[in-house]
Design a protein around this motif. Structure first.
Motif, PDB file in Angstrom:
ATOM      1  N   ARG A 179       0.855  -1.238   0.072  1.00 34.06           N
ATOM      2  CA  ARG A 179       0.032   0.025  -0.079  1.00 34.06           C
ATOM      3  C   ARG A 179       0.744   1.337   0.053  1.00 34.06           C
ATOM      4  O   ARG A 179       0.573   2.177  -0.780  1.00 34.06           O
ATOM      5  N   ALA A 180       1.663   1.143   0.658  1.00 34.13           N
ATOM      6  CA  ALA A 180       2.933   2.398   0.910  1.00 34.13           C
ATOM      7  C   ALA A 180       3.664   2.777  -0.576  1.00 34.13           C
ATOM      8  O   ALA A 180       3.850   3.816  -0.645  1.00 34.13           O
ATOM      9  N   LEU A 181       3.758   1.760  -1.423  1.00 36.15           N
ATOM     10  CA  LEU A 181       4.588   2.240  -2.589  1.00 36.15           C
ATOM     11  C   LEU A 181       3.523   2.305  -3.616  1.00 36.15           C
ATOM     12  O   LEU A 181       4.042   2.807  -4.765  1.00 36.15           O
ATOM     13  N   ALA A 182       2.325   2.361  -3.280  1.00 44.66           N
ATOM     14  CA  ALA A 182       1.490   2.316  -4.655  1.00 44.66           C
ATOM     15  C   ALA A 182       1.566   3.767  -5.296  1.00 44.66           C
ATOM     16  O   ALA A 182       1.260   3.890  -6.756  1.00 44.66           O
ATOM     17  N   LEU A 183       1.757   4.770  -4.672  1.00 44.58           N
ATOM     18  CA  LEU A 183       1.686   6.252  -5.217  1.00 44.58           C
ATOM     19  C   LEU A 183       3.117   6.748  -5.511  1.00 44.58           C
ATOM     20  O   LEU A 183       3.527   7.832  -5.760  1.00 44.58           O
ATOM     21  N   ASP A 184       4.098   5.637  -5.228  1.00 42.46           N
ATOM     22  CA  ASP A 184       5.617   5.726  -5.735  1.00 42.46           C
ATOM     23  C   ASP A 184       6.162   7.273  -4.905  1.00 42.46           C
ATOM     24  O   ASP A 184       6.377   8.221  -5.403  1.00 42.46           O
ATOM     25  N   PRO A 185       6.055   7.074  -3.546  1.00 43.11           N
ATOM     26  CA  PRO A 185       6.281   8.481  -2.709  1.00 43.11           C
ATOM     27  C   PRO A 185       7.895   8.746  -2.666  1.00 43.11           C
ATOM     28  O   PRO A 185       8.699   8.076  -2.813  1.00 43.11           O
ATOM     29  N   GLU A 186       8.072  10.091  -2.490  1.00 44.36           N
ATOM     30  CA  GLU A 186       9.401  10.550  -2.182  1.00 44.36           C
ATOM     31  C   GLU A 186       9.821  10.270  -1.066  1.00 44.36           C
ATOM     32  O   GLU A 186      11.232  10.524  -0.915  1.00 44.36           O
ATOM     33  N   ILE A 187       9.275  10.089  -0.029  1.00 42.65           N
ATOM     34  CA  ILE A 187       9.721   9.909   1.414  1.00 42.65           C
ATOM     35  C   ILE A 187       9.122   8.462   1.886  1.00 42.65           C
ATOM     36  O   ILE A 187       7.815   8.048   1.761  1.00 42.65           O
ATOM     37  N   MET A 188       9.890   7.694   2.077  1.00 41.76           N
ATOM     38  CA  MET A 188       9.487   6.347   2.766  1.00 41.76           C
ATOM     39  C   MET A 188       9.862   6.169   4.182  1.00 41.76           C
ATOM     40  O   MET A 188      11.079   6.309   4.569  1.00 41.76           O
ATOM     41  N   ILE A 189       8.867   5.918   4.997  1.00 39.15           N
ATOM     42  CA  ILE A 189       9.194   5.500   6.494  1.00 39.15           C
ATOM     43  C   ILE A 189       8.797   4.269   6.815  1.00 39.15           C
ATOM     44  O   ILE A 189       7.620   3.783   6.626  1.00 39.15           O
ATOM     45  N   TYR A 190       9.881   3.551   7.177  1.00 35.55           N
ATOM     46  CA  TYR A 190       9.466   1.968   7.686  1.00 35.55           C
ATOM     47  C   TYR A 190       9.846   1.832   9.258  1.00 35.55           C
ATOM     48  O   TYR A 190      10.766   2.250   9.531  1.00 35.55           O
ATOM     49  N   ASP A 191       8.641   1.704   9.901  1.00 32.47           N
ATOM     50  CA  ASP A 191       8.606   1.563  11.241  1.00 32.47           C
ATOM     51  C   ASP A 191       8.893  -0.084  11.695  1.00 32.47           C
ATOM     52  O   ASP A 191       7.703  -0.676  11.803  1.00 32.47           O
ATOM     53  N   ARG A 192       9.848  -0.688  12.167  1.00 36.66           N
ATOM     54  CA  ARG A 192      10.169  -1.872  12.244  1.00 36.66           C
ATOM     55  C   ARG A 192       9.347  -2.864  11.214  1.00 36.66           C
ATOM     56  O   ARG A 192       8.605  -3.810  11.376  1.00 36.66           O
ATOM     57  N   LEU A 193       9.854  -2.591   9.822  1.00 36.35           N
ATOM     58  CA  LEU A 193       9.505  -3.356   8.879  1.00 36.35           C
ATOM     59  C   LEU A 193       9.557  -4.880   8.988  1.00 36.35           C
ATOM     60  O   LEU A 193       8.945  -5.701   8.494  1.00 36.35           O
ATOM     61  N   LEU A 194      10.827  -5.045   9.764  1.00 34.31           N
ATOM     62  CA  LEU A 194      11.352  -6.549   9.622  1.00 34.31           C
ATOM     63  C   LEU A 194      10.792  -7.384  10.835  1.00 34.31           C
ATOM     64  O   LEU A 194      11.040  -8.543  11.066  1.00 34.31           O
ATOM     65  N   GLU A 195       9.831  -6.940  11.615  1.00 31.31           N
ATOM     66  CA  GLU A 195       9.307  -7.678  12.800  1.00 31.31           C
ATOM     67  C   GLU A 195       8.581  -8.850  12.079  1.00 31.31           C
ATOM     68  O   GLU A 195       7.639  -8.688  11.564  1.00 31.31           O
ATOM     69  N   GLY A 196       8.858  -9.981  12.951  1.00 37.15           N
ATOM     70  CA  GLY A 196       8.495 -11.193  12.559  1.00 37.15           C
ATOM     71  C   GLY A 196       8.831 -11.832  11.081  1.00 37.15           C
ATOM     72  O   GLY A 196       8.383 -12.892  10.719  1.00 37.15           O
ATOM     73  N   ALA A 197       9.866 -11.232  10.437  1.00 40.45           N
ATOM     74  CA  ALA A 197      10.319 -11.835   9.461  1.00 40.45           C
ATOM     75  C   ALA A 197      11.395 -12.872   9.569  1.00 40.45           C
ATOM     76  O   ALA A 197      12.319 -12.885  10.608  1.00 40.45           O
ATOM     77  N   ASP A 198      11.590 -13.847   9.033  1.00 46.09           N
ATOM     78  CA  ASP A 198      12.624 -14.985   8.915  1.00 46.09           C
ATOM     79  C   ASP A 198      13.599 -14.393   8.163  1.00 46.09           C
ATOM     80  O   ASP A 198      13.778 -13.454   7.400  1.00 46.09           O
ATOM     81  N   SER A 199      14.985 -15.218   7.982  1.00 42.25           N
ATOM     82  CA  SER A 199      16.138 -14.697   7.593  1.00 42.25           C
ATOM     83  C   SER A 199      16.043 -14.639   5.839  1.00 42.25           C
ATOM     84  O   SER A 199      16.458 -13.582   5.358  1.00 42.25           O
ATOM     85  N   ARG A 200      15.068 -15.243   5.303  1.00 42.00           N
ATOM     86  CA  ARG A 200      14.699 -15.172   3.750  1.00 42.00           C
ATOM     87  C   ARG A 200      14.018 -14.140   3.526  1.00 42.00           C
ATOM     88  O   ARG A 200      14.533 -13.319   2.571  1.00 42.00           O
ATOM     89  N   GLN A 201      13.087 -13.768   4.303  1.00 48.09           N
ATOM     90  CA  GLN A 201      12.075 -12.824   4.187  1.00 48.09           C
ATOM     91  C   GLN A 201      13.133 -11.324   4.383  1.00 48.09           C
ATOM     92  O   GLN A 201      12.766 -10.195   3.698  1.00 48.09           O
ATOM     93  N   LYS A 202      14.203 -11.353   5.269  1.00 46.77           N
ATOM     94  CA  LYS A 202      14.833 -10.221   5.740  1.00 46.77           C
ATOM     95  C   LYS A 202      15.604  -9.794   4.451  1.00 46.77           C
ATOM     96  O   LYS A 202      15.768  -8.755   4.000  1.00 46.77           O
ATOM     97  N   GLU A 203      16.208 -10.638   3.754  1.00 48.04           N
ATOM     98  CA  GLU A 203      16.903 -10.608   2.800  1.00 48.04           C
ATOM     99  C   GLU A 203      16.227 -10.085   1.624  1.00 48.04           C
ATOM    100  O   GLU A 203      16.661  -9.112   0.745  1.00 48.04           O
ATOM    101  N   PHE A 204      15.012 -10.685   1.473  1.00 51.25           N
ATOM    102  CA  PHE A 204      14.225 -10.154   0.322  1.00 51.25           C
ATOM    103  C   PHE A 204      14.003  -8.798   0.434  1.00 51.25           C
ATOM    104  O   PHE A 204      14.009  -7.813  -0.543  1.00 51.25           O
ATOM    105  N   MET A 205      13.455  -8.262   1.818  1.00 47.48           N
ATOM    106  CA  MET A 205      13.251  -6.917   2.088  1.00 47.48           C
ATOM    107  C   MET A 205      14.434  -6.082   1.982  1.00 47.48           C
ATOM    108  O   MET A 205      14.338  -4.782   1.563  1.00 47.48           O
TER     109      MET A 205
END
Length: 223
Positions: free
Chosen positions: A152-178
């Motif tokens: 949803r956050a990427l939808a409008l191609d924003p000039e500012i991106m703020i990620y608050d604890r984006l990787l919470e709950g992610a495993d190692s594969r998901q972290k690398e992808f992110m």
């Protein structure tokens, strides 16, 4: 000129002083980390940056505009240029996954419903979401909710991106992808500002930052 300028901000909640003399400037093209332990006011800083909270003193300028001295319509225009992934994901519980993702496209573009649905599907694929797009998000694990919020956050191609604890709950594969996805998105616009908020550096240690700040003694300190 700084994209975000926080100038001598003071902010309290229920007589508890969270920030006093808070100052920082964030610039186009930067990847910045903001580290704040639980209870430090990290989420409150995010609210100040998005105009959800107003400082008791000082100012927050975004794109050169004091966001606490403008009307709702102008503030909405600034928010359209920002993508936010909050710690809670902030999904609308009674909307399906795909409906959550396509809300910005529905409200802020004039494209057809078919194109909105197509772009929503593409956004979910882009962030690695592989669950049913027609379920309610409350049924999803924590990190899957973050994927939906990111789409949803990427939808409008924003000039500012703020990620608050984006990787919470992610495993190692998901972290690398992110790591790869957020890096690619940041670099796709040389003027994009990306801010990664976290409880500690370990959570985002795989991300290369231009600068790192810590919330310390009621202000931001560059480390």
């Amino acid at each position: 000129m700084a994209i975000i300028k926080i100038d001598d901000v003071g902010f309290s909640i229920h007589e508890r002083v969270l920030f006093d003399g808070l100052k920082a400037e964030f610039y186009a093209g930067e990847k910045v980390a903001v580290i704040g332990e639980v209870g430090s006011g990290r989420s409150d800083l995010l609210n100040l940056l998005t105009g959800l909270s107003s400082p008791d003193s000082g100012s927050v300028h975004i794109f050169g505009v004091d966001i606490n001295r403008i009307g709702a319509q102008e503030l909405d225009g600034i928010r359209k240029r920002m993508g936010i992934v909050s710690q809670t994901a902030a999904l609308i519980s009674n909307l399906k996954v795909i409906e959550n993702v396509t809300l910005p496209l529905l409200y802020h573009t004039g494209i057809s419903s078919e194109e909105i649905l197509r772009q929503g599907n593409e956004l979910l694929k882009r962030v690695g979401y592989d669950e049913d797009i027609w379920i309610l998000p409350g049924l999803l694990p924590v990190f899957k909710k973050k994927e939906v919020s990111l789409a949803r956050a990427l939808a409008l191609d924003p000039e500012i991106m703020i990620y608050d604890r984006l990787l919470e709950g992610a495993d190692s594969r998901q972290k690398e992808f992110m790591f790869a996805l957020t890096d690619e998105f940041h670099n796709s616009n040389g003027n994009r500002l990306s801010i990664f908020m976290s409880n500690d550096m370990e959570e985002i240690s795989g991300l290369r930052m231009n600068r790192i700040f810590k919330i310390r003694e009621k202000t931001l300190v560059e480390v």
